[in-house]
Design an enzyme around this catalytic site. Structure first.
Site, PDB file in Angstrom:
ATOM      1  N   ASN A  11       0.880  -1.176   0.000  1.00 33.85           N
ATOM      2  CA  ASN A  11       0.000   0.000   0.000  1.00 33.85           C
ATOM      3  C   ASN A  11       0.911   1.219   0.000  1.00 33.85           C
ATOM      4  O   ASN A  11       1.455   1.591   1.028  1.00 33.85           O
ATOM      5  CB  ASN A  11      -0.893  -0.031   1.255  1.00 33.85           C
ATOM      6  CG  ASN A  11      -1.688   1.253   1.430  1.00 33.85           C
ATOM      7  OD1 ASN A  11      -1.785   2.067   0.511  1.00 33.85           O
ATOM      8  ND2 ASN A  11      -2.272   1.431   2.612  1.00 33.85           N
ATOM      9  N   TRP A  12       1.049   1.801  -1.183  1.00 29.53           N
ATOM     10  CA  TRP A  12       2.000   2.919  -1.312  1.00 29.53           C
ATOM     11  C   TRP A  12       1.500   4.194  -0.641  1.00 29.53           C
ATOM     12  O   TRP A  12       2.253   5.146  -0.474  1.00 29.53           O
ATOM     13  CB  TRP A  12       2.266   3.211  -2.795  1.00 29.53           C
ATOM     14  CG  TRP A  12       3.072   2.176  -3.514  1.00 29.53           C
ATOM     15  CD1 TRP A  12       3.490   0.958  -3.031  1.00 29.53           C
ATOM     16  CD2 TRP A  12       3.573   2.265  -4.860  1.00 29.53           C
ATOM     17  NE1 TRP A  12       4.207   0.290  -3.991  1.00 29.53           N
ATOM     18  CE2 TRP A  12       4.272   1.071  -5.124  1.00 29.53           C
ATOM     19  CE3 TRP A  12       3.469   3.227  -5.861  1.00 29.53           C
ATOM     20  CZ2 TRP A  12       4.885   0.821  -6.346  1.00 29.53           C
ATOM     21  CZ3 TRP A  12       4.076   2.980  -7.089  1.00 29.53           C
ATOM     22  CH2 TRP A  12       4.775   1.787  -7.326  1.00 29.53           C
ATOM     23  N   LYS A  13       0.208   4.227  -0.316  1.00 31.06           N
ATOM     24  CA  LYS A  13      -0.405   5.455   0.225  1.00 31.06           C
ATOM     25  C   LYS A  13      -0.098   6.622  -0.730  1.00 31.06           C
ATOM     26  O   LYS A  13       0.023   6.406  -1.940  1.00 31.06           O
ATOM     27  CB  LYS A  13       0.075   5.709   1.650  1.00 31.06           C
ATOM     28  CG  LYS A  13      -0.147   4.480   2.545  1.00 31.06           C
ATOM     29  CD  LYS A  13      -0.032   4.756   4.011  1.00 31.06           C
ATOM     30  CE  LYS A  13      -0.265   3.464   4.773  1.00 31.06           C
ATOM     31  NZ  LYS A  13      -0.280   3.645   6.216  1.00 31.06           N
ATOM     32  N   HIS A  95      -9.726   1.593   4.470  1.00 30.06           N
ATOM     33  CA  HIS A  95      -8.477   1.759   5.226  1.00 30.06           C
ATOM     34  C   HIS A  95      -8.740   2.717   6.388  1.00 30.06           C
ATOM     35  O   HIS A  95      -9.512   3.668   6.259  1.00 30.06           O
ATOM     36  CB  HIS A  95      -7.382   2.314   4.314  1.00 30.06           C
ATOM     37  CG  HIS A  95      -6.039   2.291   4.967  1.00 30.06           C
ATOM     38  ND1 HIS A  95      -5.655   3.238   5.888  1.00 30.06           N
ATOM     39  CD2 HIS A  95      -5.009   1.416   4.874  1.00 30.06           C
ATOM     40  CE1 HIS A  95      -4.445   2.942   6.330  1.00 30.06           C
ATOM     41  NE2 HIS A  95      -4.030   1.839   5.725  1.00 30.06           N
ATOM     42  N   GLU A  97      -7.143   5.076   7.573  1.00 31.54           N
ATOM     43  CA  GLU A  97      -6.886   6.497   7.300  1.00 31.54           C
ATOM     44  C   GLU A  97      -8.093   7.132   6.615  1.00 31.54           C
ATOM     45  O   GLU A  97      -8.419   8.293   6.861  1.00 31.54           O
ATOM     46  CB  GLU A  97      -5.601   6.644   6.458  1.00 31.54           C
ATOM     47  CG  GLU A  97      -4.362   6.384   7.314  1.00 31.54           C
ATOM     48  CD  GLU A  97      -3.168   5.830   6.564  1.00 31.54           C
ATOM     49  OE1 GLU A  97      -3.125   5.893   5.324  1.00 31.54           O
ATOM     50  OE2 GLU A  97      -2.257   5.308   7.256  1.00 31.54           O
ATOM     51  N   GLU A 166      -6.017  -4.543  10.371  1.00 35.08           N
ATOM     52  CA  GLU A 166      -4.986  -3.540  10.594  1.00 35.08           C
ATOM     53  C   GLU A 166      -5.298  -2.763  11.873  1.00 35.08           C
ATOM     54  O   GLU A 166      -6.087  -1.798  11.842  1.00 35.08           O
ATOM     55  CB  GLU A 166      -4.932  -2.555   9.416  1.00 35.08           C
ATOM     56  CG  GLU A 166      -4.524  -3.204   8.114  1.00 35.08           C
ATOM     57  CD  GLU A 166      -3.851  -2.200   7.178  1.00 35.08           C
ATOM     58  OE1 GLU A 166      -2.782  -2.515   6.670  1.00 35.08           O
ATOM     59  OE2 GLU A 166      -4.399  -1.104   6.977  1.00 35.08           O
ATOM     60  N   GLY A 172       2.023   2.422  10.772  1.00 38.43           N
ATOM     61  CA  GLY A 172       3.000   3.493  10.622  1.00 38.43           C
ATOM     62  C   GLY A 172       3.695   3.875  11.921  1.00 38.43           C
ATOM     63  O   GLY A 172       4.379   4.891  11.983  1.00 38.43           O
ATOM     64  N   SER A 210       2.838  -2.048  10.475  1.00 41.85           N
ATOM     65  CA  SER A 210       4.273  -2.158  10.758  1.00 41.85           C
ATOM     66  C   SER A 210       4.848  -3.540  10.446  1.00 41.85           C
ATOM     67  O   SER A 210       5.692  -4.052  11.187  1.00 41.85           O
ATOM     68  CB  SER A 210       4.564  -1.756  12.208  1.00 41.85           C
ATOM     69  OG  SER A 210       4.202  -0.397  12.418  1.00 41.85           O
ATOM     70  N   GLY A 231       2.562  -1.087   4.362  1.00 40.09           N
ATOM     71  CA  GLY A 231       2.648   0.329   4.029  1.00 40.09           C
ATOM     72  C   GLY A 231       4.089   0.763   3.830  1.00 40.09           C
ATOM     73  O   GLY A 231       4.684   0.567   2.771  1.00 40.09           O
TER      74      GLY A 231
HETATM   75  P1  PGA Z   1       2.468   0.379   7.734  1.00 42.13           P
HETATM   76  O1  PGA Z   1       1.035   0.651   7.057  1.00 42.13           O
HETATM   77  O2  PGA Z   1       2.981  -0.925   7.180  1.00 42.13           O
HETATM   78  O3  PGA Z   1       3.300   1.560   7.322  1.00 42.13           O
HETATM   79  O4  PGA Z   1       2.233   0.301   9.202  1.00 42.13           O
HETATM   80  C1  PGA Z   1       0.136  -0.391   6.795  1.00 42.13           C
HETATM   81  C2  PGA Z   1      -1.119   0.147   6.159  1.00 42.13           C
HETATM   82  O5  PGA Z   1      -1.558   1.249   6.528  1.00 42.13           O
HETATM   83  O6  PGA Z   1      -1.703  -0.498   5.267  1.00 42.13           O
END
Ligand code: PGA
Length: 248
Positions: A11-13, A95, A97, A166, A172, A210, A231
């Protein structure tokens, strides 16, 4: 317990640029073959170049969201049918976010999952609790409620989705759930999917939060963890490749 081949999704965000994407995709392509399914979910504007880069490979690509609507006056939104035109195999929906920053509701997420499936795009439905909810002992209730909306909306198509657990506090932060904490929730989700579909072993439940090269293998050793949604570590080819290798 799942028998499915593992799946690792990057997931490149909101990261990337033409040169950075080219280098990252070349690094992943050059490390094939993998013993698991591998996909990258990229920002919308990069779908076209990603499709061109990966078309001749067994790597898949997807988006990080899609509209619940088929078409119309929805400025800024992208429909699942448009994603299908770009060869997307997957669309992340719900997600944390987007739930937190864009006020997405459980039912709104379920409608997006349905729209994705309707266009032949597999939704990766994210669920997960906040730190406050975990500390209040509400983890099971929260993830069950989030998944339940999707189960009811997808009805007989439930087994065609991918689920990603998640925990919000692990995203993150560098603070991954322990394999035991993750397995506990995955087992719950599997039981809920089993009750709804009758064949939950076919549904892949990814862990995200993470995931890194040094914790991937132990997470994948859990019976109900069928892969990862990655991520930060998906932005470095060497790290992402190491996680894919740990998956199979
Ligand atoms: P992260 O993000 O691996 O940077 O914790 C995962 C995600 O939000 O899909």
């Amino acid at each position: 317990m799942s028998a499915a081949r593992r799946l690792v999704v990057g997931n490149w965000k909101m990261h990337g640029s033409h040169p950075a994407n080219a280098e990252l995709l070349a690094g992943i392509l050059g490390a094939r073959p993998f013993g698991c399914d591998v996909a990258v979910c990229v920002p919308f504007p990069y779908l076209s170049e990603t499709a061109v880069s990966l078309a001749a490979s067994d790597l898949r690509w997807g988006a990080q969201d899609c509209s619940a609507h088929a078409q119309g006056a929805y400025t800024g939104e992208v429909s699942a049918a448009m994603l299908a035109e770009f060869g997307c195999r997957y669309a992340i929906v719900g997600h944390s976010e987007r739930r937190a920053l864009h006020g997405e509701s459980d039912q709104g997420v379920a409608d997006k999952a349905k729209a994705a499936l309707g266009s032949g795009v597999t939704p990766i439905v994210c669920v997960g609790e906040t730190r406050e909810q975990r500390e209040a002992g509400e983890t099971a209730a929260v993830v069950k409620r989030q998944l339940s909306a999707v189960i009811h909306t997808l009805a007989h198509c439930v087994s065609e989705m991918v689920v990603a657990y998640e925990p919000v506090w692990a995203i993150g932060t560098g603070l991954s759930a322990t394999p035991q904490q993750a397995q506990e929730v995955h087992e719950l989700l599997r039981a809920q999917l089993q009750a709804a579909s009758g064949h939950a072993s076919r549904i892949r439940i990814l862990y995200g939060g993470s995931v890194k090269p040094d914790n991937a293998a132990v997470l994948f050793s859990q019976p109900d963890i069928d892969g990862a949604l990655v991520g930060g570590a998906s932005l470095k080819a060497a790290d992402f490749v190491a996680i894919c290798r740990a998956a199979g």
